[in-house]
Design a protein around this motif. Structure first.
Motif, PDB file in Angstrom:
ATOM      1  N   LEU A 142     -19.462  -6.512 -25.262  1.00  0.00           N
ATOM      2  CA  LEU A 142     -20.589  -7.061 -24.519  1.00  0.00           C
ATOM      3  C   LEU A 142     -20.859  -6.197 -23.295  1.00  0.00           C
ATOM      4  O   LEU A 142     -19.954  -5.551 -22.759  1.00  0.00           O
ATOM      5  N   SER A 143     -22.094  -6.184 -22.855  1.00  0.00           N
ATOM      6  CA  SER A 143     -22.442  -5.478 -21.622  1.00  0.00           C
ATOM      7  C   SER A 143     -21.909  -6.306 -20.445  1.00  0.00           C
ATOM      8  O   SER A 143     -21.550  -7.477 -20.598  1.00  0.00           O
ATOM      9  N   TYR A 144     -21.890  -5.687 -19.264  1.00  0.00           N
ATOM     10  CA  TYR A 144     -21.459  -6.424 -18.079  1.00  0.00           C
ATOM     11  C   TYR A 144     -22.333  -7.650 -17.873  1.00  0.00           C
ATOM     12  O   TYR A 144     -21.834  -8.728 -17.549  1.00  0.00           O
ATOM     13  N   LEU A 151     -19.609 -15.939 -18.870  1.00  0.00           N
ATOM     14  CA  LEU A 151     -18.608 -16.524 -17.984  1.00  0.00           C
ATOM     15  C   LEU A 151     -19.220 -17.289 -16.810  1.00  0.00           C
ATOM     16  O   LEU A 151     -18.512 -17.976 -16.080  1.00  0.00           O
ATOM     17  N   GLY A 152     -20.526 -17.116 -16.599  1.00  0.00           N
ATOM     18  CA  GLY A 152     -21.187 -17.812 -15.500  1.00  0.00           C
ATOM     19  C   GLY A 152     -20.822 -17.248 -14.137  1.00  0.00           C
ATOM     20  O   GLY A 152     -20.698 -17.991 -13.168  1.00  0.00           O
ATOM     21  N   VAL A 153     -20.632 -15.928 -14.070  1.00  0.00           N
ATOM     22  CA  VAL A 153     -20.296 -15.268 -12.809  1.00  0.00           C
ATOM     23  C   VAL A 153     -21.259 -14.106 -12.590  1.00  0.00           C
ATOM     24  O   VAL A 153     -21.904 -13.653 -13.534  1.00  0.00           O
ATOM     25  N   THR A 157     -18.804  -9.430 -10.157  1.00  0.00           N
ATOM     26  CA  THR A 157     -17.508 -10.075 -10.376  1.00  0.00           C
ATOM     27  C   THR A 157     -16.896  -9.574 -11.680  1.00  0.00           C
ATOM     28  O   THR A 157     -15.698  -9.304 -11.751  1.00  0.00           O
ATOM     29  N   VAL A 158     -17.726  -9.439 -12.712  1.00  0.00           N
ATOM     30  CA  VAL A 158     -17.247  -8.903 -13.983  1.00  0.00           C
ATOM     31  C   VAL A 158     -16.699  -7.497 -13.773  1.00  0.00           C
ATOM     32  O   VAL A 158     -15.599  -7.166 -14.234  1.00  0.00           O
ATOM     33  N   MET A 159     -17.452  -6.663 -13.063  1.00  0.00           N
ATOM     34  CA  MET A 159     -17.035  -5.282 -12.834  1.00  0.00           C
ATOM     35  C   MET A 159     -15.727  -5.227 -12.042  1.00  0.00           C
ATOM     36  O   MET A 159     -14.827  -4.447 -12.356  1.00  0.00           O
TER      37      MET A 159
END
Length: 184
Positions: A142-144, A151-153, A157-159
């Motif tokens: 999946l892309s960022y 995740l609902g963030v 935050t993902v990075m």
């Protein structure tokens, strides 16, 4: 329903916007639940909710729409099943991929198995929020932005979580003598 102004039946809209995303939904559900049966249930709940709401969907960004539905369905499932006494979070399935026609030396097989074991162990030891990001981005592809939606963030935050998780995995590989050496 559709952005272009064309009117689709709910069945046609479902076929156009939802069905092409089934593989992504299955991978994300698997990453979120870590249990095949729960993942199937989550996908089914997502599909049912999407079908019920398809007439209100405008056709823009179906993956993001579906991942939002899935995230909400998973949150609802957690509220219903607290505490999760039957969940086995320590189990990781390992799959070995070998390209046809390429024979590995015994040393490569042993090092490869050890590498896979250290990575699997490292992944299992990551905090849940870091493990989910690694699975969604690095394993599921999946892309960022898609992982952030699932995740609902925020994307940042993902990075950040991905960077920290990769660093921890790299540290464990280095400690095991399996990380490539950096050039100066």
């Amino acid at each position: 329903m559709a952005q272009t102004g064309e009117q689709l039946t709910p069945e046609d809209a479902f076929s156009r916007y939802v069905l092409p995303e089934l593989d992504v939904l299955a991978r994300v559900a698997s990453s979120l639940t870590r249990n095949a049966a729960d993942a199937e249930d989550l996908v089914q709940e997502t599909l049912l909710s999407a079908f019920r709401a398809i007439e209100r969907f405008d056709g823009a960004y179906p993956r993001a729409w579906l991942l939002t539905i899935m995230r909400n369905a998973e949150a609802k499932r957690h509220r219903r099943r607290r505490p999760q006494l039957l969940r086995d979070g320590d189990r990781i399935e390992q799959v070995a991929f070998v390209e046809p026609g390429l024979a590995a030396t015994p040393e490569q097989v042993v090092v490869g198995q050890e590498f896979d074991a250290v990575v699997a162990e490292s992944l299992a030891l990551l905090p849940e929020r870091h493990r989910q990001v690694v699975e969604l981005v690095d394993i599921d592809g999946l892309s960022y932005a898609e992982a952030a939606e699932a995740l609902g963030v925020p994307v940042g935050t993902v990075m950040s979580r991905l960077h920290r998780a990769r660093a921890r995995i790299r540290q464990r590989l280095s400690a095991a003598g399996l990380a490539p050496r950096r050039r100066l």
